[in-house]
Design a protein around this motif. Structure first.
Motif, short mmCIF file in Angstrom:
data_model
loop_
_atom_site.label_atom_id
_atom_site.label_comp_id
_atom_site.label_asym_id
_atom_site.label_seq_id
_atom_site.Cartn_x
_atom_site.Cartn_y
_atom_site.Cartn_z
N ARG A 160 -19.19 67.09 -30.36
CA ARG A 160 -18.74 66.66 -31.68
C ARG A 160 -19.63 67.24 -32.77
O ARG A 160 -19.14 67.56 -33.86
CB ARG A 160 -18.73 65.13 -31.77
N SER A 161 -20.92 67.36 -32.50
CA SER A 161 -21.82 67.93 -33.49
C SER A 161 -21.41 69.36 -33.82
O SER A 161 -21.38 69.77 -34.99
CB SER A 161 -23.26 67.89 -32.97
N ARG A 162 -21.08 70.14 -32.79
CA ARG A 162 -20.62 71.51 -33.02
C ARG A 162 -19.29 71.52 -33.77
O ARG A 162 -19.07 72.35 -34.66
CB ARG A 162 -20.48 72.25 -31.70
N PHE A 163 -18.42 70.58 -33.41
CA PHE A 163 -17.10 70.53 -34.06
C PHE A 163 -17.22 70.23 -35.55
O PHE A 163 -16.66 70.94 -36.39
CB PHE A 163 -16.23 69.49 -33.37
N PHE A 164 -17.97 69.19 -35.90
CA PHE A 164 -18.10 68.83 -37.31
C PHE A 164 -18.93 69.86 -38.08
O PHE A 164 -18.70 70.08 -39.27
CB PHE A 164 -18.75 67.45 -37.45
N GLY A 165 -19.87 70.49 -37.41
CA GLY A 165 -20.72 71.45 -38.11
C GLY A 165 -20.09 72.82 -38.29
O GLY A 165 -20.37 73.49 -39.30
N GLN A 166 -19.21 73.26 -37.34
CA GLN A 166 -18.74 74.64 -37.39
C GLN A 166 -17.22 74.80 -37.33
O GLN A 166 -16.70 75.80 -37.81
CB GLN A 166 -19.35 75.43 -36.21
N GLU A 167 -16.51 73.85 -36.72
CA GLU A 167 -15.12 74.11 -36.38
C GLU A 167 -14.09 73.33 -37.19
O GLU A 167 -12.97 73.81 -37.38
CB GLU A 167 -14.90 73.81 -34.89
N ILE A 168 -14.39 72.14 -37.62
CA ILE A 168 -13.40 71.29 -38.24
C ILE A 168 -12.85 71.92 -39.52
O ILE A 168 -13.59 72.49 -40.32
CB ILE A 168 -13.98 69.88 -38.55
N GLU A 169 -11.57 71.83 -39.70
CA GLU A 169 -10.91 72.23 -40.95
C GLU A 169 -10.54 70.95 -41.69
O GLU A 169 -9.77 70.14 -41.19
CB GLU A 169 -9.67 73.08 -40.65
N TRP A 170 -11.09 70.79 -42.87
CA TRP A 170 -10.92 69.53 -43.57
C TRP A 170 -10.92 69.76 -45.07
O TRP A 170 -11.22 70.85 -45.56
CB TRP A 170 -12.03 68.55 -43.19
N VAL A 171 -10.57 68.72 -45.81
CA VAL A 171 -10.53 68.76 -47.27
C VAL A 171 -11.55 67.76 -47.78
O VAL A 171 -11.51 66.58 -47.43
CB VAL A 171 -9.13 68.40 -47.80
N ASP A 172 -12.51 68.23 -48.59
CA ASP A 172 -13.56 67.34 -49.06
C ASP A 172 -13.07 66.47 -50.20
O ASP A 172 -11.90 66.52 -50.61
CB ASP A 172 -14.81 68.13 -49.45
N HIS A 173 -13.97 65.64 -50.74
CA HIS A 173 -13.59 64.65 -51.75
C HIS A 173 -13.18 65.30 -53.08
O HIS A 173 -12.59 64.63 -53.93
CB HIS A 173 -14.75 63.69 -51.99
N LYS A 174 -13.45 66.60 -53.25
CA LYS A 174 -13.01 67.31 -54.46
C LYS A 174 -11.75 68.13 -54.22
O LYS A 174 -11.36 68.92 -55.08
CB LYS A 174 -14.13 68.21 -54.97
N GLY A 175 -11.13 67.94 -53.06
CA GLY A 175 -9.88 68.63 -52.78
C GLY A 175 -10.03 70.05 -52.29
O GLY A 175 -9.05 70.79 -52.23
N ARG A 176 -11.23 70.47 -51.90
CA ARG A 176 -11.46 71.84 -51.44
C ARG A 176 -11.27 71.94 -49.94
O ARG A 176 -11.78 71.09 -49.19
CB ARG A 176 -12.88 72.28 -51.82
N GLU A 177 -10.55 72.95 -49.50
CA GLU A 177 -10.37 73.19 -48.08
C GLU A 177 -11.62 73.86 -47.52
O GLU A 177 -12.09 74.86 -48.06
CB GLU A 177 -9.14 74.06 -47.84
N ARG A 178 -12.12 73.32 -46.42
CA ARG A 178 -13.38 73.82 -45.87
C ARG A 178 -13.27 73.93 -44.35
O ARG A 178 -12.43 73.29 -43.72
CB ARG A 178 -14.53 72.88 -46.24
N ARG A 179 -14.16 74.72 -43.81
CA ARG A 179 -14.27 74.85 -42.36
C ARG A 179 -15.72 74.55 -41.97
O ARG A 179 -16.65 75.24 -42.40
CB ARG A 179 -13.88 76.25 -41.88
N GLY A 180 -15.88 73.53 -41.16
CA GLY A 180 -17.22 73.11 -40.77
C GLY A 180 -17.96 72.47 -41.93
O GLY A 180 -17.41 72.19 -43.00
N GLY A 181 -19.23 72.24 -41.72
CA GLY A 181 -20.08 71.72 -42.79
C GLY A 181 -19.84 70.26 -43.13
O GLY A 181 -20.22 69.81 -44.20
#
Length: 662
Positions: free
Chosen positions: A367-388
């Motif tokens: 899960r650490s690798r997934f959340f840090g490098q792999e997850i595709e998500w939208v942050d609280h400002k509406g920006r699409e991101r990968r990992g981080g």
């Protein structure tokens, strides 16, 4: 999904009622105290109106004048005798002589008496002369604070063998406090609560602290006996005193259905003495998983409390529960076959429990690798991101609408694992890895045992685990040793909790709570689930995500798992798996870091130091890796053009690996 859909609350009439409270007041007998305190109490209570205590200022004035007259012409002697006499009276009657205010008052009175006596010895009495009249007026002014403190109030005869009066009204809590003054603090803000009263105790600024108040807990309970007195620290010099006319916590709150709030991760876990709900937290929004640290001796209600936690987890779609039971299935037997994973161990073998820990560690790493490098998500400002993504929240979905649930491991009787002669070092190592990374990966723990002592938790190597787990909700039921209060930072000693209430019923679930979302440190009574098996028989609401399930299903090498680590996703020459890298070598293996690192370069690819270091397990020292690489170069098994150049395996290194494989 509402709480009604998840659980139909059991009918209240099916729950057993608590035995009625029987008030059996104990006789009030003068406490056994040092001679000075006993003499002071006798002087203060010589009659129903404490007449002698209130004429002390008059006695001091008369003594001062008499000494001055007796030593006429000897002002120095008169001053010394008068100062000693008045100082003795002040110390005998003023109960807070150690405070700065009382000390200043006493010093002023003694100085005044010495000056007056010296004047009388020099000039004699000239009443009603102006000088003596001025001295009398000054003495009256000095007596005013004392007279106010000893103002006329009815005080019962403490030598009479009769019950303490019922509290009855708010003023009674102050009357008893003023009568016995069991702690160095002033009482303020008295108020009525159900079945009793509360008040704030405030220590003198710069002179006393809240520790001085809580340190007098035994005296405070003695003063309010037979009523129940409970202290709760509120600040550096403030505590909350709760006085109950009956054992409210004896009622034993029953669990009437799920209380876990999906927005906050907070659930009701019991009741405080004032009737308000006590809360615990499974996760913090936009932060991550939080732990429970549960201690208690046998019969204290620890297992029933863990049952309650699993009930909350079982009925929410946001969480999945695992249970480690090293007591042959007797820890939480109602949940066998009901939770996602239930590991049973015992005297003969704890292999299942160790496999659960290894799977939990693999999930944390994955899960650490997934959340840090792999997850595709939208942050609280509406920006699409990968990992981080540096936090976990089970309510948040990724960009594809998928959610990862909270994985909560209930680890009961953990001393069996961490003190095991064979698996103890591995258990501590894996728990350390899990505890360092679990918050951001959505893996929580309820760590349960009989004591938080260093020996019970695995010795010095368990320090990091103790420190990290204590960041969550701490619940200490009755323990068998007094060390728990100091180690857990609680306001009271859980070993002093009674085994039975005043009516004779057992105190299952009575404990102390610390940390947690309420921020309170006081007594509480844990909620009790009447029919755990009924809840366990219902389908669990949450399911483990496929990624975590895949990581959990990876096989363990029964011989090498306790002492080796396979770098995830790394393959050797020809695509085959490389040898496991030992991280906890046994005495027989005695591997050096050079031995461990050589297989990592078996595929022939050149790797920089950082790339090699990343393949090593969590917690590996960079200095050890650098030293191992230099040793391999010195042996001719690796080649490099410099410290900041890549490393590559040599023909001699390949031959060495083949020799080891043979």
């Amino acid at each position: 999904m509402t709480s009604t859909d998840l659980y139909d609350a059991p009918a209240v009439d099916k729950l057993p009622t608590a035995p009625p409270y029987t008030h059996a007041p104990a006789p009030v007998i003068a406490p056994k105290r040092p001679v000075r305190r006993t003499m002071r109490a006798v002087a203060a209570h010589a009659s129903d109106t404490s007449r002698l205590a209130r004429i002390v200022p008059l006695t001091a004035a008369a003594t001062t004048a008499a000494v001055g007259t007796s030593f006429a012409g000897q002002p120095v002697t008169a001053a010394g005798v008068a100062a000693a006499a008045v100082g003795g009276l002040a110390a005998f009657n003023w109960r807070h002589i150690t405070s700065r205010l009382a000390a200043a008052y006493t010093a002023t009175a003694v100085t005044y008496a010495a000056a007056w006596s010296a004047a009388v010895a020099t000039h004699g009495l000239s009443w009603p002369g102006a000088a003596d009249a001025a001295f009398v007026a000054g003495a009256a002014a000095l007596s005013a604070p004392y007279a106010y403190r000893r103002r006329w109030r009815y005080l019962p005869d403490i030598t009479a063998v009769e019950p303490l009066p019922e509290l009855g009204e708010v003023s009674e809590i102050r009357r008893i406090w003023d009568l016995y003054e069991p702690a160095p603090a002033e009482m303020t803000n008295e108020r009525e609560i159900p079945n009793g009263f509360q008040a704030h105790l405030v220590a003198e600024r710069g002179s006393k602290s809240v520790e001085d108040i809580t340190g007098a807990a035994r005296l405070i309970r003695s003063a309010y006996d037979p009523h129940t007195a409970i202290l709760e620290p509120l600040g550096p010099r403030t505590a909350l005193l709760t006085v109950l006319e009956r054992d409210v916590l004896n009622d034993g709150p029953r669990w009437a259905g799920p209380t876990l709030d999906p927005a906050t991760g907070i659930a009701v876990i019991g009741r405080y003495p004032d009737g308000t709900p006590a809360h615990g937290q499974f996760w913090a929004p936009r932060s991550g998983a939080t732990d429970f640290f549960v201690v208690g001796t046998k019969g204290s209600g620890k297992s029933a409390f863990l049952d309650k936690l699993v009930c909350e987890l079982h009925l929410t779609p946001l969480a999945v529960a695992w249970v480690s039971d090293p007591q042959e299935g007797q820890c939480l037997p109602d949940w066998i076959g009901a939770v996602d994973r239930y590991a049973i161990g015992g005297q003969d073998s704890i292999d299942e429990n160790m496999r659960l820990l290894r799977a939990l560690e693999r999930i944390v790493f994955r899960r650490s690798r997934f959340f840090g490098q792999e997850i595709e998500w939208v942050d609280h400002k509406g920006r699409e991101r990968r990992g981080g993504k540096k936090y976990f929240d089970p309510n948040e979905a990724d960009a594809h609408g998928a959610r990862i649930p909270l994985l909560y491991a209930v680890l009961d009787e953990m001393h069996v694992l961490v003190k095991h002669p064979d698996h103890g070092p591995e258990a501590l190592y894996r728990l350390g890895n899990i505890s360092r990374l679990d918050r951001k990966t959505g893996v929580g723990k309820a760590y349960a045992g009989h004591s938080p002592s260093q020996n019970e938790m695995g010795g010095h190597d368990a320090a990091i685990i103790r420190n990290l787990i204590k960041e969550g909700t701490i619940t200490a039921f009755r323990t068998g040793e007094p060390l728990a209060a100091h180690m857990l930072g609680l306001s009271e000693d859980p070993s002093k909790l009674p085994a039975r209430f005043s009516n004779g019923s057992k105190t299952h679930g009575l404990g102390l709570i610390g940390g947690g979302p309420d921020g309170r440190s006081t007594q509480f009574r844990a909620e009790w689930v009447e029919d755990v098996y009924d809840i366990a028989s219902r389908p669990r609401a949450g399911e483990l995500d496929a990624m975590s399930a895949e990581a959990a299903a990876e096989p363990d090498d029964p011989e090498l798992a306790p002492t080796t680590f396979t770098p995830p996703g790394f393959h050797g020459a020809g695509g085959g798996a490389v040898e496991n890298v030992s991280v906890i070598p046994s005495a027989a293996q005695k591997q050096t870091w050079a031995d461990k690192l050589l297989p990592l370069l078996a595929d022939g690819e050149p790797r920089m130091f950082g790339a090699v270091f990343k393949l090593c397990p969590e917690g590996t020292s960079s200095r050890s890796v650098r030293h191992g690489l230099k040793a391999l170069v010195a042996q001719g098994l690796l080649a490099t053009d410099g410290d900041k150049k890549p490393y590559v395996i040599t023909d001699a290194g390949r031959a060495e690996l083949q020799r080891r494989a043979a």
